[in-house]
Design a protein around this motif. Structure first.
Motif, short mmCIF file in Angstrom:
data_model
loop_
_atom_site.label_atom_id
_atom_site.label_comp_id
_atom_site.label_asym_id
_atom_site.label_seq_id
_atom_site.Cartn_x
_atom_site.Cartn_y
_atom_site.Cartn_z
N SER A 53 68.24 19.76 70.69
CA SER A 53 66.98 20.34 70.16
C SER A 53 66.75 20.94 69.13
O SER A 53 67.35 20.56 68.36
N ALA A 54 65.39 19.88 68.74
CA ALA A 54 65.19 19.70 68.25
C ALA A 54 63.33 21.25 67.62
O ALA A 54 62.94 21.21 68.29
N ASP A 55 63.97 21.39 66.08
CA ASP A 55 63.13 22.26 65.67
C ASP A 55 61.87 22.23 64.43
O ASP A 55 63.16 22.45 63.01
N ILE A 56 61.29 21.11 63.83
CA ILE A 56 60.74 20.97 62.86
C ILE A 56 59.24 21.41 62.42
O ILE A 56 58.59 21.25 63.65
N LYS A 57 59.24 22.16 61.07
CA LYS A 57 57.89 22.52 60.83
C LYS A 57 57.66 22.04 59.52
O LYS A 57 58.06 22.12 58.77
N ALA A 58 56.35 21.01 59.55
CA ALA A 58 56.01 20.92 58.29
C ALA A 58 54.36 20.56 58.29
O ALA A 58 53.98 19.88 58.22
N GLY A 59 54.06 21.97 58.31
CA GLY A 59 51.90 22.61 58.03
C GLY A 59 51.97 22.44 59.58
O GLY A 59 51.62 23.60 60.25
N THR A 168 69.51 10.32 50.97
CA THR A 168 69.28 8.89 52.25
C THR A 168 68.71 9.68 53.16
O THR A 168 67.97 8.15 53.65
N LEU A 169 67.57 10.85 53.10
CA LEU A 169 66.54 10.73 53.93
C LEU A 169 65.10 9.80 52.98
O LEU A 169 64.68 9.68 54.16
N ASP A 170 65.24 9.64 51.79
CA ASP A 170 64.20 8.80 51.56
C ASP A 170 64.29 8.13 50.06
O ASP A 170 64.34 9.29 49.11
N SER A 171 65.03 7.21 50.09
CA SER A 171 65.59 6.91 49.01
C SER A 171 64.15 6.62 47.67
O SER A 171 64.41 6.28 46.61
N MET A 172 63.11 7.31 48.68
CA MET A 172 62.04 6.64 47.19
C MET A 172 61.61 8.14 46.85
O MET A 172 60.77 8.01 45.71
N GLY A 173 62.69 8.96 47.05
CA GLY A 173 62.42 10.35 46.08
C GLY A 173 61.55 11.18 46.61
O GLY A 173 61.65 12.22 46.05
N SER A 174 60.66 10.57 47.76
CA SER A 174 59.64 12.13 48.13
C SER A 174 60.01 13.14 49.32
O SER A 174 59.38 13.65 49.25
N THR A 175 61.62 12.92 49.39
CA THR A 175 62.21 13.99 49.93
C THR A 175 62.46 15.42 48.94
O THR A 175 64.03 14.62 48.28
N THR A 176 62.95 16.49 49.15
CA THR A 176 63.50 17.26 48.14
C THR A 176 63.87 18.55 49.45
O THR A 176 63.98 19.16 50.02
N ARG A 203 57.02 15.26 49.73
CA ARG A 203 55.88 14.60 49.08
C ARG A 203 54.76 13.19 50.10
O ARG A 203 55.72 12.56 50.07
N ILE A 204 53.63 13.48 49.89
CA ILE A 204 52.81 12.18 50.25
C ILE A 204 51.52 11.74 49.54
O ILE A 204 50.70 12.80 48.95
N SER A 205 52.19 10.74 48.47
CA SER A 205 51.40 10.43 47.53
C SER A 205 51.01 12.17 46.27
O SER A 205 52.53 12.35 46.45
N ASP A 206 49.53 12.44 46.55
CA ASP A 206 49.81 13.88 45.34
C ASP A 206 50.32 14.96 46.21
O ASP A 206 49.73 16.02 45.38
N GLN A 207 49.94 15.53 47.53
CA GLN A 207 50.10 15.84 48.31
C GLN A 207 51.69 16.36 48.78
O GLN A 207 52.42 15.29 48.77
N SER A 208 51.64 18.17 48.59
CA SER A 208 53.10 17.99 49.14
C SER A 208 53.11 19.08 50.04
O SER A 208 51.85 20.15 49.86
N GLN A 209 54.27 19.28 51.21
CA GLN A 209 54.73 19.91 52.37
C GLN A 209 55.49 20.89 51.95
O GLN A 209 56.92 19.68 52.24
N PRO A 210 55.68 22.37 52.49
CA PRO A 210 57.24 22.45 52.63
C PRO A 210 57.40 22.08 54.11
O PRO A 210 56.54 21.76 55.16
N PHE A 211 58.22 22.01 54.27
CA PHE A 211 59.25 21.95 55.63
C PHE A 211 60.35 22.06 56.43
O PHE A 211 61.50 23.06 55.11
N THR A 212 60.71 23.00 57.36
CA THR A 212 62.34 23.30 58.10
C THR A 212 62.87 22.84 59.15
O THR A 212 61.92 21.98 59.57
N ALA A 213 63.75 22.34 59.56
CA ALA A 213 64.36 21.97 60.20
C ALA A 213 65.17 22.30 61.25
O ALA A 213 66.56 22.58 60.22
N ALA A 214 65.39 22.99 62.25
CA ALA A 214 67.31 23.26 62.60
C ALA A 214 66.78 22.01 64.31
O ALA A 214 66.27 22.09 65.18
#
Length: 239
Positions: A53-59, A168-176, A203-214
């Motif tokens: 199962s997967a539960d992903i929340k990002a907005g 590893t998830l995003d080599s462009m550095g948009s994920t922390t 982060r996408i462009s200038d917007q950032s969004q917190p997320f959780t994933a289980a």
């Protein structure tokens, strides 16, 4: 004499602490290598089923159950089926992916397509193990994937190096990532159960969004008699 005894006591204490530190590092190394060996051995299994199962929340939120069927005794056959909900709305056939006869097939929320397996890095005759992204890592690099580890019997808890995983998830550095924990059950060299908990910011462009994933998954019927289910109209997808 008192000074000498204090000095000896201090030296013994330092030796003891050093030994404890080395034991901890040795345990971490052994656990890390055991995990990656089990991961690779699981991917080389002739057949298995994986439920999870997967539960992903990002907005918005996406959650669901998935089922993977694998049989690679001869040619690679695979079905990865996901059913769940997006933004609270139930979605059947959210994501269904198949491999058969050197081709891939995708049904993403009703949009069906097919392509060559070579386009996702699978050459003719290759097995699932060719997807193992950790084969090229040295033992030291594998150990450095984890900040700490605890082991109790066949249960392992890892605190993952969040910065390395984010890269590893995003080599462009948009994920922390601020947190990355993993629990695994390893039996007979096989990765039987896995749970991954992530928390961070995307982060996408200038917007950032917190997320959780289980994400949780359990391997079953390893090297058993697994039949991969395919839709009857699979060959017509995308035509």
């Amino acid at each position: 004499m008192k000074k000498l005894s204090k000095l000896i006591t201090a030296l013994l204490l330092c030796l003891f602490l050093t030994a404890c530190s080395q034991a901890g590092e040795n345990e971490k190394k052994q656990a890390a290598l055991t995990f990656f060996d089990a991961l690779h051995k699981t991917m080389t299994a002739e057949s298995m089923e994986v439920e999870g199962s997967a539960d992903i929340k990002a907005g918005t939120s996406i959650s669901g159950d998935f089922h993977l069927y694998l049989n690679q005794k001869d040619d690679l056959q695979l079905a990865f089926l996901v059913n769940g909900s997006a933004m609270g709305i139930p979605v059947g056939d959210l994501f269904n992916f198949y491999i058969r006869d050197g081709r891939t097939y995708l049904n993403a929320m009703g949009t069906k397509s097919q392509s060559l397996a070579e386009n996702i890095g699978l050459k003719p005759g290759e097995k699932l193990e060719s997807w193992d992204p950790f084969l090229s890592l040295t033992d030291e690099e594998k150990v450095n994937c984890f900040k700490s580890v605890s082991v109790k019997g066949d249960a392992y808890h890892f605190v993952i190096d969040a910065a390395d995983l984010a890269y590893t998830l995003d080599s462009m550095g948009s994920t922390t990532l601020s947190r990355a924990d993993m629990d695994a059950t390893i039996q007979d060299g096989i990765l039987q159960d896995l749970k991954l908990d992530l928390e961070g910011e995307y982060r996408i462009s200038d917007q950032s969004q917190p997320f959780t994933a289980a994400i949780t998954m359990q391997a079953r019927d390893v090297d058993g008699n697994v039949t991969v289910p395919y839709p009857a109209d699979l060959d017509s997808w995308g035509k």
